[in-house]
Design a protein around this motif. Sequence first.
Motif, short mmCIF file in Angstrom:
data_model
loop_
_atom_site.label_atom_id
_atom_site.label_comp_id
_atom_site.label_asym_id
_atom_site.label_seq_id
_atom_site.Cartn_x
_atom_site.Cartn_y
_atom_site.Cartn_z
N MET A 1 0.82 -1.19 0.00
CA MET A 1 0.00 0.00 0.00
C MET A 1 0.87 1.26 0.00
SD MET A 1 -3.16 0.74 -0.01
CE MET A 1 -4.22 2.10 0.25
N LYS A 2 1.95 1.23 0.80
CA LYS A 2 2.83 2.40 0.85
C LYS A 2 3.49 2.65 -0.50
CE LYS A 2 4.32 2.83 5.64
NZ LYS A 2 5.48 2.77 6.54
N LYS A 3 3.86 1.55 -1.18
CA LYS A 3 4.52 1.70 -2.48
C LYS A 3 3.59 2.35 -3.49
CE LYS A 3 7.77 -2.12 -2.04
NZ LYS A 3 8.21 -3.41 -2.59
N ILE A 4 2.33 1.99 -3.47
CA ILE A 4 1.36 2.56 -4.41
C ILE A 4 1.18 4.05 -4.12
CG2 ILE A 4 -1.05 2.54 -5.12
CD1 ILE A 4 -1.02 -0.49 -4.60
N LEU A 5 1.06 4.40 -2.86
CA LEU A 5 0.90 5.81 -2.50
C LEU A 5 2.14 6.61 -2.87
CD1 LEU A 5 -0.90 5.56 0.95
CD2 LEU A 5 -1.86 6.30 -1.23
N LEU A 6 3.31 6.03 -2.65
CA LEU A 6 4.56 6.70 -3.01
C LEU A 6 4.64 6.92 -4.52
CD1 LEU A 6 7.21 7.83 -1.91
CD2 LEU A 6 8.20 5.57 -2.24
N ALA A 7 4.25 5.91 -5.29
CA ALA A 7 4.26 6.03 -6.75
C ALA A 7 3.28 7.10 -7.21
CB ALA A 7 3.93 4.68 -7.38
N LEU A 8 2.09 7.13 -6.64
CA LEU A 8 1.11 8.15 -7.01
C LEU A 8 1.59 9.55 -6.65
CD1 LEU A 8 -2.25 6.44 -6.03
CD2 LEU A 8 -1.41 6.96 -8.31
N ALA A 9 2.25 9.68 -5.51
CA ALA A 9 2.78 10.98 -5.11
C ALA A 9 3.88 11.42 -6.08
CB ALA A 9 3.31 10.92 -3.68
N ALA A 10 4.72 10.49 -6.48
CA ALA A 10 5.79 10.82 -7.42
C ALA A 10 5.21 11.25 -8.76
CB ALA A 10 6.72 9.63 -7.59
N CYS A 11 4.16 10.57 -9.22
CA CYS A 11 3.52 10.95 -10.48
C CYS A 11 2.91 12.35 -10.38
CB CYS A 11 2.45 9.93 -10.86
SG CYS A 11 3.13 8.36 -11.40
N ALA A 12 2.30 12.65 -9.26
CA ALA A 12 1.68 13.96 -9.08
C ALA A 12 2.73 15.06 -9.08
CB ALA A 12 0.89 13.98 -7.78
N VAL A 13 3.85 14.80 -8.44
CA VAL A 13 4.92 15.80 -8.39
C VAL A 13 5.50 16.02 -9.79
CG1 VAL A 13 7.25 16.24 -7.53
CG2 VAL A 13 5.49 15.40 -5.98
#
Length: 63
Positions: A1-13
């Motif tokens: 779950m943390k990896k998915i959130l981290l990936a989504l945050a990176a995409c948003a940035v």
Amino acid sequence: MKKILLALAACAVSATALAQPAHPSPQSRMERHHVMPHHRKHKVWVPAHREHGRRVPGHYVWR
């Protein structure tokens, strides 16, 4: 779950970093046009040279 959130945050940035600014207004484009008049292309002789290790004979190019 943390990896998915981290990936989504990176995409948003990265998406916000790549966002293009709005198009300039027509007035600023007209002002820029008067400062730098349009340059007409013309043929220029290019002497023989090498491109990517291969010899290219002299020729004309539009510049």
